[in-house]
Design a protein around this motif. Structure first.
Motif, PDB file in Angstrom:
ATOM      1  N   SER A  57       0.843  -1.200   0.000  1.00  0.00           N
ATOM      2  CA  SER A  57       0.000   0.000   0.000  1.00  0.00           C
ATOM      3  C   SER A  57       0.873   1.243   0.000  1.00  0.00           C
ATOM      4  CB  SER A  57      -0.909  -0.029   1.231  1.00  0.00           C
ATOM      5  OG  SER A  57      -0.508   0.898   2.201  1.00  0.00           O
ATOM      6  N   CYS A  58       0.260   2.401  -0.280  1.00  0.00           N
ATOM      7  CA  CYS A  58       1.041   3.647  -0.285  1.00  0.00           C
ATOM      8  C   CYS A  58       0.908   4.393   1.029  1.00  0.00           C
ATOM      9  CB  CYS A  58       0.586   4.540  -1.429  1.00  0.00           C
ATOM     10  SG  CYS A  58      -0.987   5.371  -1.091  1.00  0.00           S
ATOM     11  N   GLY A  59       0.023   3.922   1.916  1.00  0.00           N
ATOM     12  CA  GLY A  59      -0.213   4.624   3.184  1.00  0.00           C
ATOM     13  C   GLY A  59      -1.370   5.599   3.103  1.00  0.00           C
ATOM     14  N   GLY A  60      -1.870   5.860   1.868  1.00  0.00           N
ATOM     15  CA  GLY A  60      -2.966   6.820   1.701  1.00  0.00           C
ATOM     16  C   GLY A  60      -4.236   6.383   2.405  1.00  0.00           C
ATOM     17  N   CYS A  61      -4.478   5.066   2.441  1.00  0.00           N
ATOM     18  CA  CYS A  61      -5.701   4.584   3.104  1.00  0.00           C
ATOM     19  C   CYS A  61      -5.622   4.835   4.605  1.00  0.00           C
ATOM     20  CB  CYS A  61      -5.904   3.098   2.818  1.00  0.00           C
ATOM     21  SG  CYS A  61      -6.624   2.791   1.190  1.00  0.00           S
ATOM     22  N   ASN A  81      -5.899  -2.731   4.290  1.00  0.00           N
ATOM     23  CA  ASN A  81      -5.629  -2.032   3.026  1.00  0.00           C
ATOM     24  C   ASN A  81      -4.349  -2.575   2.404  1.00  0.00           C
ATOM     25  OD1 ASN A  81      -3.315   0.115   3.323  1.00  0.00           O
ATOM     26  ND2 ASN A  81      -4.487   0.376   5.213  1.00  0.00           N
ATOM     27  N   GLY A 137     -10.255  -0.125   0.645  1.00  0.00           N
ATOM     28  CA  GLY A 137      -9.563   0.623  -0.413  1.00  0.00           C
ATOM     29  C   GLY A 137      -9.319  -0.237  -1.643  1.00  0.00           C
ATOM     30  N   SER A 138      -8.927   0.467  -2.694  1.00  0.00           N
ATOM     31  CA  SER A 138      -8.800  -0.150  -4.014  1.00  0.00           C
ATOM     32  C   SER A 138      -7.694  -1.205  -4.079  1.00  0.00           C
ATOM     33  CB  SER A 138      -8.547   0.967  -5.036  1.00  0.00           C
ATOM     34  OG  SER A 138      -8.296   0.448  -6.295  1.00  0.00           O
ATOM     35  N   CYS A 139      -6.552  -0.969  -3.411  1.00  0.00           N
ATOM     36  CA  CYS A 139      -5.451  -1.947  -3.486  1.00  0.00           C
ATOM     37  C   CYS A 139      -5.892  -3.293  -2.941  1.00  0.00           C
ATOM     38  CB  CYS A 139      -4.239  -1.472  -2.684  1.00  0.00           C
ATOM     39  SG  CYS A 139      -3.348  -0.121  -3.440  1.00  0.00           S
ATOM     40  N   CYS A 173      -5.456  -2.191  -7.622  1.00  0.00           N
ATOM     41  CA  CYS A 173      -5.083  -0.769  -7.751  1.00  0.00           C
ATOM     42  C   CYS A 173      -3.693  -0.596  -8.391  1.00  0.00           C
ATOM     43  CB  CYS A 173      -5.168  -0.134  -6.371  1.00  0.00           C
ATOM     44  SG  CYS A 173      -5.125   1.660  -6.311  1.00  0.00           S
ATOM     45  N   GLY A 214     -12.318   2.552  -3.142  1.00  0.00           N
ATOM     46  CA  GLY A 214     -11.776   3.908  -3.260  1.00  0.00           C
ATOM     47  C   GLY A 214     -10.272   3.944  -3.108  1.00  0.00           C
ATOM     48  N   CYS A 215      -9.662   4.920  -3.759  1.00  0.00           N
ATOM     49  CA  CYS A 215      -8.211   5.106  -3.668  1.00  0.00           C
ATOM     50  C   CYS A 215      -7.900   6.544  -3.296  1.00  0.00           C
ATOM     51  CB  CYS A 215      -7.547   4.742  -4.987  1.00  0.00           C
ATOM     52  SG  CYS A 215      -5.774   5.097  -5.007  1.00  0.00           S
ATOM     53  N   PRO A 216      -7.943   6.841  -1.990  1.00  0.00           N
ATOM     54  CA  PRO A 216      -8.464   5.993  -0.919  1.00  0.00           C
ATOM     55  C   PRO A 216      -9.981   6.165  -0.816  1.00  0.00           C
ATOM     56  CG  PRO A 216      -7.704   8.064  -0.012  1.00  0.00           C
ATOM     57  CD  PRO A 216      -7.488   8.148  -1.506  1.00  0.00           C
TER      58      PRO A 216
HETATM   59  S1  SF4 Z   1      -6.056   2.285  -2.341  1.00  0.00           S
HETATM   60 FE1  SF4 Z   1      -4.927   4.095  -3.026  1.00  0.00          FE
HETATM   61  S2  SF4 Z   1      -4.635   5.287  -1.156  1.00  0.00           S
HETATM   62 FE2  SF4 Z   1      -5.156   3.194  -0.526  1.00  0.00          FE
HETATM   63  S3  SF4 Z   1      -3.178   2.178  -0.275  1.00  0.00           S
HETATM   64 FE3  SF4 Z   1      -3.868   1.786  -2.360  1.00  0.00          FE
HETATM   65  S4  SF4 Z   1      -2.866   3.375  -3.592  1.00  0.00           S
HETATM   66 FE4  SF4 Z   1      -2.798   4.042  -1.465  1.00  0.00          FE
END
Ligand code: SF4
Ligand code: SF4
Ligand code: SF4
Length: 323
Positions: free
Chosen positions: A13-17, A65, A91-93, A98, A165-167
């Motif tokens: 993950s990117c941490g956005g969630c 996430n 979240g989408s991932c 994602c 959702g992203c996020p």
């Molecule tokens: S869904 Fe989007 S915001 Fe959440 S971890 Fe994945 S890339 Fe990041």
């Protein structure tokens, strides 16, 4: 009475969630008051062993996430499934792969070589590529083994609910958290398994206020190439907008700001494959019946695969079968 236990985990993950959860503002205080947060690696220092040692089904709710990209992600998915009464792909991932899922266009070896040896910004004179096991004078260093294929959470364990959702939008997270607290406080029945929470069944176009007048287009453009009419459908102005193939729930956030929908809420209820649905939406606005001209018009779409499957490749008809 002990508080219900809550776990929040990030895999690939990117941490956005995690940030989106904190973005629910003062509602985070309700979460802290109602739940005993037993695991949240992004925010607090918990150890995997602590979770592994917990009795099965002792965590009331896990928000998971991130996609499944490594042995470590998979192990935690299995552990958290076992320990949780309710497991949510958050979240989408987690739910559709994602951005990490776009790695499935390539082989892991090629990605690793590019990242560590070939990219223009790489300086690696000793040509070192990290592997799962590295011997150093002090002993052995272990890293999680990366998988060749990125998977979604529902592809590897049984999942109870999806929050897309992203996020996911913070107002939707707050609404879901509020509903969960209400259900647990008043012993209400849970929604049917498999329900998509914090979104609706329709598509983003249903939430969009832009007018559609079935204008036919002869060329696709990128958003910076034109000044779009603020009231007209972006797709009908030649900007690829994934609204027709995307679940509603975000309030058509991007399109109302003049930016095309990129598809982050995933597929709506009646759509199985986001990219296939977009191909059909694109076909409906192209102003030609001549195959050669149609091909020329389609050629003006930059990176069609990455555009149509940006969020759902790992869960699409084109998903990779091999591990
Ligand atoms: S869904 Fe989007 S915001 Fe959440 S971890 Fe994945 S890339 Fe990041
Ligand atoms: S395609 Fe995009 S701009 Fe057009 S109606 Fe749908 S969401 Fe709105
Ligand atoms: S408009 Fe599309 S890309 Fe933007 S937040 Fe909504 S679903 Fe995601």
């Amino acid at each position: 009475m002990p508080k219900p236990k809550l776990a929040i985990y990030w895999a690939a993950s990117c941490g956005g969630c995690d940030i989106a959860i904190l973005d629910i503002e003062e509602k985070i205080l309700d979460v802290a008051e109602f739940f005993d947060v037993v695991f949240w690696p992004c925010a607090m220092d918990f150890k995997y062993q602590d979770i592994e040692a917990m009795p099965d089904k002792s965590i009331t709710l896990t928000l998971f996430n991130g996609a499944i990209r490594s042995d470590e992600n998979f192990h935690l998915a299995e552990v958290l499934r076992k320990k949780s009464v309710v497991l949510c792909a958050f979240g989408s991932c987690a739910s559709e792969g994602c951005i990490p899922g776009l790695a499935n266009f390539f082989k892991l070896d090629d990605i690793t070589k590019y990242a560590y040896l070939q990219s223009p910004s790489t300086t690696n004179p000793d040509q070192i590529i990290p592997g799962p096991l590295t011997k150093v004078p002090e002993g052995e260093l272990r890293l999680p083994r990366l998988w060749n294929t990125v998977r979604t959470l529902p592809q590897v364990v049984d999942v109870d609910y999806i929050i897309p959702g992203c996020p996911p939008q913070s107002n939707q997270i707050a609404a879901v958290v509020g509903a969960v607290i209400d259900i647990l406080k008043h012993n209400k029945p849970l929604p049917p398994k498999g329900t998509v929470l914090g979104a609706s069944e329709k598509c983003c176009c249903d939430e969009c206020t832009r007018a559609r007048n079935v204008k036919k287009i002869t060329k696709f453009v990128r958003p910076f190439e034109i000044i779009p009419d603020p009231d007209l459908c972006l797709l009908e102005q030649g900007i690829v907008c994934c609204g027709p193939s995307t679940r509603s729930g975000c309030g058509a956030k991007c399109v109302s700001a003049g930016v095309p929908c990129r598809g982050c809420y995933g597929v709506p209820e009646n759509v199985r494959d986001q990219g296939a649905k977009m191909v059909s939406a694109i076909a409906s606005v192209i102003d030609s019946t001549d195959p050669e001209e149609i091909e020329q018009i389609i050629d003006t779409i930059p990176d069609p695969l990455g555009t149509f499957y940006r969020f759902t490749l790992a869960d699409s008809f084109l998903r990779r079968a091999q591990r």
